[in-house]
Design an enzyme around this catalytic site. Structure first.
Site, PDB file in Angstrom:
ATOM      1  N   ILE A 252       0.819  -1.216   0.000  1.00 58.38           N
ATOM      2  CA  ILE A 252       0.000   0.000   0.000  1.00 58.38           C
ATOM      3  C   ILE A 252       0.852   1.264   0.000  1.00 58.38           C
ATOM      4  O   ILE A 252       0.329   2.368   0.041  1.00 58.38           O
ATOM      5  CB  ILE A 252      -0.959   0.033   1.198  1.00 58.38           C
ATOM      6  CG1 ILE A 252      -0.195  -0.114   2.526  1.00 58.38           C
ATOM      7  CG2 ILE A 252      -2.016  -1.065   1.072  1.00 58.38           C
ATOM      8  CD1 ILE A 252      -1.072   0.024   3.762  1.00 58.38           C
TER       9      ILE A 252
ATOM     10  N   ASP B 266      12.082  14.756  10.353  1.00 59.06           N
ATOM     11  CA  ASP B 266      11.492  14.561   9.019  1.00 59.06           C
ATOM     12  C   ASP B 266       9.975  14.713   9.098  1.00 59.06           C
ATOM     13  O   ASP B 266       9.224  13.836   8.667  1.00 59.06           O
ATOM     14  CB  ASP B 266      11.878  13.185   8.473  1.00 59.06           C
ATOM     15  CG  ASP B 266      11.676  13.085   6.963  1.00 59.06           C
ATOM     16  OD1 ASP B 266      11.550  14.144   6.319  1.00 59.06           O
ATOM     17  OD2 ASP B 266      11.647  11.968   6.429  1.00 59.06           O
TER      18      ASP B 266
END
Length: 1011
Positions: free
Chosen positions: A752, A874
């Protein structure tokens, strides 16, 4: 054409005999044709009688005519709006249930025409807008369920007219304002659920009029003020939850009147005063959670009478005094948290009677005395955490009987004598922390049998003898801290087998001999501290630990030259300390490769020759100490050295140059010979380095070829004995096999998502249909060690965090065949994909604000509630995951870092372009303000529906450049009224976060308070 067919259908329905049923069928068919998923209602057609349609129930009227009374289409996957449904044609409907679909749009005001309605359930859809006020005309309604939608605005006070209402569930929306006081008229109400909204104001005292109330759910709002004492009159209530609000004042003792109460959760508020002794009358209580408040006083002994309690959480308050021995009567207790208080005195031995206890955490108090020996009776215990107290005496050997224990944490106490050898029985142990105690004698070799151990901390004790070679059997170990003891002998070469080791700290002991060359095999190692021992030599193989960020070999007796191969440690960030040894020879020119290094200390050695001018390439260097050596010649006439203090160079043979305090070189330097010599050395260095790189590439190709041959059949077997398989709340090996089956050995059809070094798979585990997201690490190419490092870093960091807005990790597997992390499955996927798809229209302004608040809560927790603080590094829209309710969670901690106190925290440049704080590009200094900058980008991205690009460089004062209607996402309805002010406020916060000066950016705590 469709209209003609529909018209003819009204005459061709074979079994329709009443005009009432005809008009109802017509209304429903018209609505069906507006749905995007009308194929999901195949029985709604011309050849089937309407009373036999899916979800339709009819009855006969007094005039023997059939009418539709029930429409029940829950969980049918319907997509569409309710606006097209002609409610005026359905006056006989009593039950209307369209829950758990994907209906969007608003709730039509015409719904009030269902005058006979007794049950209305539109829950778990994507409905938005206001709750229509004329819903108050549904005077026969008994159950009104609108939970888990996107409804906003005020709760209409007209709901207070629904006197027959028994169940009102408006939870998990974005409703704001106060709870209407006229709810007091709902005297037949049994269930009132308003949790997870944006409600403010106080809890209306008028709710105490609802004498039949059984459940009151007010959690996760912004309610303030005191808890009304009148709630004590609701004697039929079984559940009262008001956690995560801003409630203050004391807990009213009248709560003790609620003798049917089974769940009481008032955690994460500002409640003060003492815990009322009247709670002893809540004899049916199963869960009591009062954590994260300002409660004071002692723990009432009367709580010991609540014998049905399973969970008791009193953490993060200001409770004093002793733990009552009466708690030993809580025979059904399986979880007891009382950490971060000021509890004192001994742990009552009566707690050893709590044989159903699974989790016991009483850390960060001032408890004293010994750990009761009868804790060995707590045979179901999984986690025992008593750190940060004043406990003394021996560790009871009976602890070794707790065979289900996965966490044994007893640091920062005064525990003495030896470590019991029978801890070897704790074969499920993952974390063992006995640091900062007074333990003595040898480390028992039996610890080497704890094959599941990941984290071993025995620092700051009085342990003696040699380091057991059996520690080399702990092939799952990632952290080994044995520093500040009196350990002697050599460092066992067997430690080189710990190929998952990230941190090894053996400093401040009495170790002798060579540093084993086998340590060079620890390619995942980030931190190696062997300082303050009596080691005599260091092997060049240590240069193979290419992931190292810190290397400290100071205060030993190391001889010979500094290994040339230390120049391979290009990821050294924090420290290279070789000081106070007996190194001789030149400073290796290869150290110029360490361009990310923050601190270099070569002082107090016998180094000779000149200072290599190439050291000026170390742009991240903040401190370099070359003092107390025999260096000579000019200090390089470079920018970095010109600003250096004299102390870096004192007590050398004959250094000169422009550094203040050093003698002048008289302006004449014949550098031709030395330059030629340096060029020769540089040529040799590059040649050797090239040979080393070639050898490494050949070895890597051989390993990849071997792996390919082993997996050529396409089948990968289960992990071998000793591999890490840790999936919490499951049998690890069984869970592994289920995951392999569920993904058909990680077949592409279950993938996915993918990134640079990982792919994410969806796995549904039988028999419970549990859906998980499996993040599988891709070990391909020349960056294998870095990928494994990130994998272990993610495990190390995220297992230390528990927060509702941090992606939930269920476990992980680390074997030669597979390395993957097992996460909660987030149905909506990541924010980036949503904003770049049609699904973005589902994110109205209220949802977007809530998502920002979720992200802010998570970052604030990382920066201010974790010690040491954690910087994510991040924060991007790709790393924000949304569940089915659009609750946001931060994921991907592969490059996250702990912030170290008293350190400037320099770091290699990492993160995603477009989100990285500008200071990282030129200083590489990492602070929590780097995450704050990224959060500012996320704010603009959510408001604009795309990455802001050049908008980042503007300032909020550039009013001529920022026109609101031009920058906001055009795919959703433009904001109006107060929403505009909220958006302007968010833009203001965004540009404060994007300030080029990190010191002027707000903290995430300040952001949380203002957003």
């Amino acid at each position: 054409m469709r209209g003609i067919l529909l018209f003819l259908a009204l005459f061709l329905l074979p079994l329709v005999q009443s005009s009432d049923l005809t008009s109802q069928a017509q209304a429903l068919l018209q609505w069906k044709y507006t749905l995007q998923t009308q194929q999901l209602l195949p029985s709604w057609n011309l050849h089937v009688h309407p009373c036999n349609w899916t979800g339709i129930t009819c009855r006969n009227t007094n005039k023997r005519r059939q009418v539709i009374t029930t429409i029940s289409l829950s969980q049918k996957g319907l997509i569409g709006k309710l606006d097209a449904l002609n409610f005026s044609a359905l006056p006989s409907i009593k039950i209307f249930n369209l829950s758990n679909n994907k209906l969007n749009g608003t709730i039509p005001p015409s719904i009030y025409l269902l005058s006979k309605l007794t049950y209305l359930n539109l829950s778990d859809n994507d409905l938005s807008g206001f709750i229509p006020s004329n819903i108050g005309n549904l005077t026969n309604i008994k159950s009104l369920c609108l939970w888990r939608n996107n409804l906003f605005g005020l709760i209409p006070p007209e709901i207070g007219k629904l006197r027959h209402l028994r169940n009102l569930d408006l939870s998990e929306n974005f409703l704001s304002g106060e709870i209407p006081t006229n709810f007091r008229n709902l005297t037949n109400l049994f269930f009132l659920q308003l949790c997870n909204n944006n409600l403010s104001g106080s809890i209306p005292p008028e709710i105490s009029k609802l004498r039949h109330l059984r459940e009151l759910e007010l959690s996760e709002n912004f309610l303030s003020g005191k808890i009304p004492s009148g709630l004590g009159s609701l004697i039929n209530m079984s559940i009262f939850n008001a956690w995560n609000n801003s409630l203050s004042g004391p807990i009213p003792p009248e709560i003790g009147n609620l003798t049917h109460l089974t769940h009481l959760d008032l955690s994460i508020n500002f409640l003060s005063g003492e815990i009322p002794t009247d709670l002893e009358y809540l004899t049916n209580l199963v869960m009591l959670d009062l954590n994260y408040n300002n409660l004071s006083g002692s723990i009432p002994p009367e709580i010991g009478r609540l014998t049905h309690v399973i969970g008791l959480d009193l953490s993060e308050n200001f409770l004093r005094g002793v733990i009552p021995s009466d708690l030993g009567n809580l025979s059904n207790l399986n979880t007891f948290y009382a950490w971060d208080n000021m509890l004192s005195g001994p742990i009552p031995p009566e707690m050893g009677k709590l044989t159903k206890l699974i989790d016991l955490e009483i850390l960060k108090n001032i408890l004293n005395g010994e750990i009761p020996a009868n804790f060995g009776n707590l045979t179901k215990l999984v986690s025992l955490h008593l750190g940060g107290n004043n406990l003394c005496g021996p560790i009871p050997p009976e602890i070794g009987e707790l065979r289900y224990l996965t966490e044994l944490r007893l640091p920062h106490n005064f525990l003495s004598v030896n470590i019991p050898t029978n801890l070897e029985n704790l074969t499920n142990l993952v974390y063992l922390d006995l640091s900062y105690n007074n333990l003595s004698r040898q480390i028992p070799p039996e610890i080497g049998r704890l094959r599941q151990l990941i984290d071993l901390k025995l620092s700051e004790n009085f342990l003696t003898g040699e380091i057991p070679t059996t520690l080399g059997n702990l092939n799952n170990l990632t952290v080994a801290h044995l520093s500040s003891n009196s350990l002697s002998g050599i460092i066992p070469a067997e430690l080189g087998r710990l190929n998952r080791l990230i941190e090894l700290n053996l400093s401040h002991n009495n170790l002798i001999g060579h540093v084993p060359k086998e340590l060079g095999m620890l390619h995942a190692l980030l931190k190696l501290d062997l300082s303050s021992n009596s080691l005599t030599s260091v092997p060049e193989e240590l240069g193979n630990c290419v992931s190292l960020e810190l290397l400290n070999l100071s205060n030993n007796r190391l001889i010979g030259t500094i290994p040339f191969h230390f120049g391979n440690l290009v990821y050294l960030l924090d420290l290279l300390d070789l000081s106070t040894n007996n190194f001789i020879g030149d400073i290796p020119i290869t150290l110029a490769h360490l361009i990310m290094l923050q601190i270099l200390n070569l002082s107090h050695n016998n180094l000779t020759g000149q200072i290599p001018s190439l050291l000026d390439n170390l742009l991240s260097l903040s401190t370099m100490d070359l003092s107390y050596n025999q260096l000579e010649g000019p200090v390089p006439d470079k920018k970095f050295f010109k600003k250096a203090p004299e102390q870096w160079f004192i007590h050398n043979a004959n250094l000169c140059g422009t550094v203040q305090g050093l003698p002048s070189c008289d302006g004449v330097n014949n550098n031709n010979g030395s330059n030629k010599q340096r060029m020769v050395w540089l040529s040799v260095a590059l040649t050797c380095e090239g040979a080393l790189v070639s050898f490494f590439l050949l070895w890597l190709l051989y390993r990849l070829y071997s792996i390919k041959r082993k997996s050529k059949s396409g089948h990968i077997g289960p992990p071998n004995r000793g591999d890490i398989i840790s999936v919490w709340n499951f049998d690890g090996r069984d869970a592994y096999e289920q995951i392999i089956r569920a993904t058909e050995n990680f077949s592409e059809k279950y993938c996915i998502g993918s990134g640079g070094h990982a792919r994410v798979y969806k796995a549904i585990l039988e028999p419970d249909n549990l859906t998980l997201a499996i993040k599988k690490i891709q070990l391909i190419g020349g960056e294998t060690s870095l990928v494994v490092e990130a994998f272990h870093r993610e495990i190390c960091i995220i297992t230390h965090i528990r927060h509702r807005n941090i992606a939930k990790l269920f476990g992980y597997c680390s074997s030669p065949q597979n390395k993957f992390l097992v996460y909660k499955y987030y149905e909506k996927g990541d924010l980036h994909n949503i904003l770049n798809s049609e699904a973005a229209i589902e994110l109205d302004w209220a949802k977007r604000k809530t998502i920002l608040r979720d992200i802010a809560y998570a970052l604030s927790h990382l920066h201010h509630d974790c010690y040491p603080p954690i910087v994510h590094r991040d924060v991007t829209s790709r790393n924000i995951l949304l569940d089915s309710e659009f609750t946001a969670s931060i994921s991907d901690f592969g490059i996250a870092k702990f912030l170290k106190p008293e350190s400037s925290n320099w770091s290699m440049l990492a993160g995603t372009r477009g989100y990285i704080a500008p200071e990282l590009a030129y200083t590489m200094r990492m602070t929590e303000k780097c995450d704050v900058y990224s959060f500012g980008v996320i704010i603009l991205e959510l408001l604009m529906g795309k990455h802001p690009g050049d908008m980042i460089t503007l300032s909020v004062s550039d009013e001529d450049k920022i026109i609101l209607q031009d920058i906001l996402d055009q795919r959703i309805e433009p904001p109006t009224g107060e929403v505009i002010n909220e958006i302007l406020k968010m833009i203001q916060i965004a540009y404060e976060c994007l300030n080029n000066d990190p010191s002027l950016r707000p903290s995430m705590q300040e952001v949380v308070n203002n957003i």
